[in-house]
Write an enzyme that holds these catalytic residues in place. Structure first.
Site, PDB file in Angstrom:
ATOM      1  N   ARG A 188      33.708  46.596  27.005  1.00 44.05           N
ATOM      2  CA  ARG A 188      32.719  47.486  26.400  1.00 44.05           C
ATOM      3  C   ARG A 188      32.855  47.710  24.907  1.00 44.05           C
ATOM      4  O   ARG A 188      31.946  48.241  24.280  1.00 44.05           O
ATOM      5  CB  ARG A 188      32.744  48.840  27.133  1.00 44.05           C
ATOM      6  CG  ARG A 188      32.099  48.767  28.502  1.00 44.05           C
ATOM      7  CD  ARG A 188      32.528  49.937  29.365  1.00 44.05           C
ATOM      8  NE  ARG A 188      33.951  49.825  29.653  1.00 44.05           N
ATOM      9  CZ  ARG A 188      34.635  50.682  30.410  1.00 44.05           C
ATOM     10  NH1 ARG A 188      34.036  51.743  30.913  1.00 44.05           N
ATOM     11  NH2 ARG A 188      35.911  50.497  30.648  1.00 44.05           N
TER      12      ARG A 188
ATOM     13  N   ARG B 222      25.844  43.449  30.023  1.00 43.83           N
ATOM     14  CA  ARG B 222      26.127  44.368  31.135  1.00 43.83           C
ATOM     15  C   ARG B 222      24.835  44.982  31.696  1.00 43.83           C
ATOM     16  O   ARG B 222      24.718  45.202  32.900  1.00 43.83           O
ATOM     17  CB  ARG B 222      27.083  45.456  30.626  1.00 43.83           C
ATOM     18  CG  ARG B 222      27.409  46.591  31.568  1.00 43.83           C
ATOM     19  CD  ARG B 222      28.360  46.151  32.653  1.00 43.83           C
ATOM     20  NE  ARG B 222      28.598  47.222  33.609  1.00 43.83           N
ATOM     21  CZ  ARG B 222      27.730  47.590  34.553  1.00 43.83           C
ATOM     22  NH1 ARG B 222      26.571  46.972  34.668  1.00 43.83           N
ATOM     23  NH2 ARG B 222      28.025  48.561  35.387  1.00 43.83           N
TER      24      ARG B 222
ATOM     25  N   TYR C 132      44.894  50.622  45.599  1.00 43.23           N
ATOM     26  CA  TYR C 132      43.464  50.962  45.619  1.00 43.23           C
ATOM     27  C   TYR C 132      42.934  50.980  47.055  1.00 43.23           C
ATOM     28  O   TYR C 132      42.107  51.819  47.412  1.00 43.23           O
ATOM     29  CB  TYR C 132      42.673  49.966  44.764  1.00 43.23           C
ATOM     30  CG  TYR C 132      42.880  50.189  43.277  1.00 43.23           C
ATOM     31  CD1 TYR C 132      42.180  51.192  42.606  1.00 43.23           C
ATOM     32  CD2 TYR C 132      43.781  49.428  42.547  1.00 43.23           C
ATOM     33  CE1 TYR C 132      42.375  51.420  41.249  1.00 43.23           C
ATOM     34  CE2 TYR C 132      43.988  49.649  41.190  1.00 43.23           C
ATOM     35  CZ  TYR C 132      43.277  50.647  40.544  1.00 43.23           C
ATOM     36  OH  TYR C 132      43.478  50.883  39.209  1.00 43.23           O
TER      37      TYR C 132
HETATM   38  O1  CP3 Z   1      38.521  40.382  29.941  1.00 45.58           O
HETATM   39  C1  CP3 Z   1      39.269  40.494  30.926  1.00 45.58           C
HETATM   40  O2  CP3 Z   1      40.425  40.934  30.861  1.00 45.58           O
HETATM   41  C2  CP3 Z   1      38.770  39.982  32.266  1.00 45.58           C
HETATM   42  C3  CP3 Z   1      38.202  40.927  33.138  1.00 45.58           C
HETATM   43  C4  CP3 Z   1      39.008  41.998  33.850  1.00 45.58           C
HETATM   44  C5  CP3 Z   1      38.408  43.223  34.233  1.00 45.58           C
HETATM   45  N1  CP3 Z   1      39.284  43.908  35.008  1.00 45.58           N
HETATM   46  C6  CP3 Z   1      37.038  43.637  33.870  1.00 45.58           C
HETATM   47  C7  CP3 Z   1      36.650  45.063  33.956  1.00 45.58           C
HETATM   48  C8  CP3 Z   1      40.311  41.997  34.373  1.00 45.58           C
HETATM   49  C9  CP3 Z   1      41.410  40.962  34.211  1.00 45.58           C
HETATM   50  C10 CP3 Z   1      40.467  43.204  35.101  1.00 45.58           C
HETATM   51  C11 CP3 Z   1      41.700  43.552  35.837  1.00 45.58           C
HETATM   52  C12 CP3 Z   1      41.807  44.884  36.458  1.00 45.58           C
HETATM   53  N2  CP3 Z   1      40.837  45.625  37.066  1.00 45.58           N
HETATM   54  C13 CP3 Z   1      43.033  45.575  36.621  1.00 45.58           C
HETATM   55  C14 CP3 Z   1      44.382  45.057  36.174  1.00 45.58           C
HETATM   56  C15 CP3 Z   1      44.595  45.274  34.713  1.00 45.58           C
HETATM   57  C16 CP3 Z   1      44.721  46.713  34.327  1.00 45.58           C
HETATM   58  O3  CP3 Z   1      43.786  47.192  33.637  1.00 45.58           O
HETATM   59  O4  CP3 Z   1      45.705  47.348  34.707  1.00 45.58           O
HETATM   60  C17 CP3 Z   1      42.751  46.797  37.271  1.00 45.58           C
HETATM   61  C18 CP3 Z   1      43.755  47.870  37.637  1.00 45.58           C
HETATM   62  C19 CP3 Z   1      41.354  46.803  37.570  1.00 45.58           C
HETATM   63  C20 CP3 Z   1      40.593  47.852  38.288  1.00 45.58           C
HETATM   64  C21 CP3 Z   1      39.566  48.450  37.434  1.00 45.58           C
HETATM   65  N3  CP3 Z   1      38.365  47.833  37.086  1.00 45.58           N
HETATM   66  C22 CP3 Z   1      39.580  49.737  36.816  1.00 45.58           C
HETATM   67  C23 CP3 Z   1      40.707  50.748  36.936  1.00 45.58           C
HETATM   68  C24 CP3 Z   1      38.384  49.855  36.115  1.00 45.58           C
HETATM   69  C25 CP3 Z   1      37.873  51.086  35.382  1.00 45.58           C
HETATM   70  C26 CP3 Z   1      38.559  51.282  34.108  1.00 45.58           C
HETATM   71  C27 CP3 Z   1      37.610  51.057  32.980  1.00 45.58           C
HETATM   72  O5  CP3 Z   1      38.029  50.471  31.977  1.00 45.58           O
HETATM   73  O6  CP3 Z   1      36.442  51.500  33.101  1.00 45.58           O
HETATM   74  C28 CP3 Z   1      37.650  48.643  36.256  1.00 45.58           C
HETATM   75  C29 CP3 Z   1      36.335  48.312  35.659  1.00 45.58           C
HETATM   76  C30 CP3 Z   1      36.313  47.140  34.740  1.00 45.58           C
HETATM   77  N4  CP3 Z   1      36.891  45.936  34.986  1.00 45.58           N
HETATM   78  C31 CP3 Z   1      35.636  47.067  33.490  1.00 45.58           C
HETATM   79  C32 CP3 Z   1      35.835  45.770  33.000  1.00 45.58           C
HETATM   80  C33 CP3 Z   1      35.285  45.172  31.737  1.00 45.58           C
HETATM   81  C34 CP3 Z   1      34.809  48.183  32.866  1.00 45.58           C
HETATM   82  C35 CP3 Z   1      33.558  48.471  33.647  1.00 45.58           C
HETATM   83  C36 CP3 Z   1      32.242  48.111  32.962  1.00 45.58           C
HETATM   84  O7  CP3 Z   1      32.190  47.340  32.007  1.00 45.58           O
HETATM   85  O8  CP3 Z   1      31.186  48.593  33.447  1.00 45.58           O
END
Ligand code: CP3
Length: 347
Positions: free
Chosen positions: A35, A44, A157
């Site tokens: 973001r 998005r 989770y």
């Molecule tokens: O660019 C990259 O790194 C590739 C994409 C990627 C995402 N999530 C996209 C994402 C990767 C590698 C992940 C891994 C992920 N997802 C982890 C492990 C890494 C870490 O952060 O500890 C975990 C725990 C998740 C679970 C998850 N997904 C959470 C806790 C959240 C919400 C937190 C937030 O930042 O809002 C997500 C959503 C998420 N995954 C977003 C993105 C870009 C944001 C949501 C959006 O854009 O609408």
């Protein structure tokens, strides 16, 4: 697969993973597609939900490429999420804007019995299409990282149901160790199948995200973290011996970092709270270290970035190092800070 393309083999990222000390460290950022990028926010909008974004290859390819186009990072990471695995197993998963992921928590073995590993690969077909598309569209010299969550984190989770519930799996493993073990086993089995397929489709390295390593007390580290990771790494090494594996045990506990580094992995990613000098003592001479820069630097910017980069490089002198943050880049990060980071590293 790795090995076919000499341009890839000479990439800084894969050379570091092979144990080489490069004069300039490769740079990529966890959550580099996200973001903080206006082009991500635009794309998005084209998907109804976050999971739709993950499961629409055309859009997932586009957002993976955006940070490569803009910054020329030394590695790309396929756009997806670790929670596509519980979704593929049949658990209800959704994302609430501004709150993060939500899952219908597994309460007991009856809930668990409704899930099935046999549906995982078919469900994740869009991810495999994304990988194939990326292999066509990435620059020939940019490696593609595949990934999944490590079993303890995914089970956190699955059992807890979303953000702020990471102690639930620990509580349940005191009350119902057999149930928790089965959930971790299910996540492990699904991950092995998923990662083998990612390898078939052409990823150049695999990262395992153990984002909730910090929540695991010492008495549970072997069962929750190390044994499941060992199962995955052993299966992948038997399947594709040359595939580099990066593990990210997100914790300040150096014993956990050391135990993870005893697995046959090529690199260990280090969170911000543990010093690189301490981390260096815990890993083998040929195992790369990755990460550790404070994600807040990408928000504040300025010459603090140069100081942090110089300090990390000085500490890592003579040891393979991949420059990255200690956790994902945040939505409030600035593009100017990322540019400054790259300038600071590359000159
Ligand atoms: O660019 C990259 O790194 C590739 C994409 C990627 C995402 N999530 C996209 C994402 C990767 C590698 C992940 C891994 C992920 N997802 C982890 C492990 C890494 C870490 O952060 O500890 C975990 C725990 C998740 C679970 C998850 N997904 C959470 C806790 C959240 C919400 C937190 C937030 O930042 O809002 C997500 C959503 C998420 N995954 C977003 C993105 C870009 C944001 C949501 C959006 O854009 O609408």
């Amino acid at each position: 697969m790795t090995g076919r393309n000499p341009e890839l083999q000479s990439s800084l990222f894969l050379r570091s993973l092979a144990g080489e000390v490069t004069s300039i460290p490769p740079v990529w950022l966890m959550r580099q597609a996200g973001r903080y990028l206006p082009e991500y926010r635009e794309t998005r909008k084209k998907a109804k939900t976050f999971l739709d974004l993950c499961y629409t290859p055309e859009l997932a390819i586009e957002v993976t490429l955006q940070p490569i186009r803009r910054f020329g990072f030394d590695a790309s990471i396929m756009f997806s999420d670790i929670l596509v695995v519980p979704d593929a197993l049949g658990q209800k998963v959704w994302f609430v804007e501004g709150e993060g992921p939500k899952l219908e928590p597994l309460k007991d073995e009856t809930d668990l019995a409704k899930l099935s590993v046999d549906r995982v690969l078919a469900h994740l077909d869009p991810v495999f299409q994304t990988i194939r598309g990326l292999k066509q569209s990435l620059p020939a010299s940019t490696p593609l990282i595949g990934f999944c969550g490590a079993p303890h984190t995914v089970a956190t989770y699955m059992i807890g149901g979303g953000s702020g519930t990471q102690s639930e799996i620990i509580r349940r493993s005191y009350e119902a160790p057999g149930f928790v073990r089965k959930v971790i086993d299910q996540a492990t089995e699904a991950s092995i199948r998923y990662l083998k397929r990612q390898i078939d489709e052409g990823v150049d390295a695999i990262q395992l995200f153990e984002s909730w390593a910090s929540a695991v007390p010492p008495a549970l580290v072997e069962d929750h973290i190390i044994a499941p990771l060992r199962r995955i790494v052993t299966a992948l090494k038997a399947y594709a011996p040359q595939m580099p594996i990066l593990a990210f045990p997100r914790t300040m506990a150096s014993e956990v970092v050391r135990a993870t580094a005893q697995l046959p992995v090529s690199a260990i990613s280090i969170e911000t709270g543990l010093s690189l000098s301490e981390a260096r003592k815990q890993v083998g001479q040929k195992q790369a270290l990755q990460g550790n820069l404070d994600p807040l630097l990408m928000v504040t910017g300025g010459d603090a970035i140069d100081r942090a980069v110089d300090a990390a490089r000085a500490t890592m002198q003579g040891h393979p190092y991949i420059l990255n943050l200690g956790h994902g880049i945040t939505p409030d990060a600035s593009i100017a800070s990322v540019e400054r980071l790259l300038k600071s590293v590359r000159g």
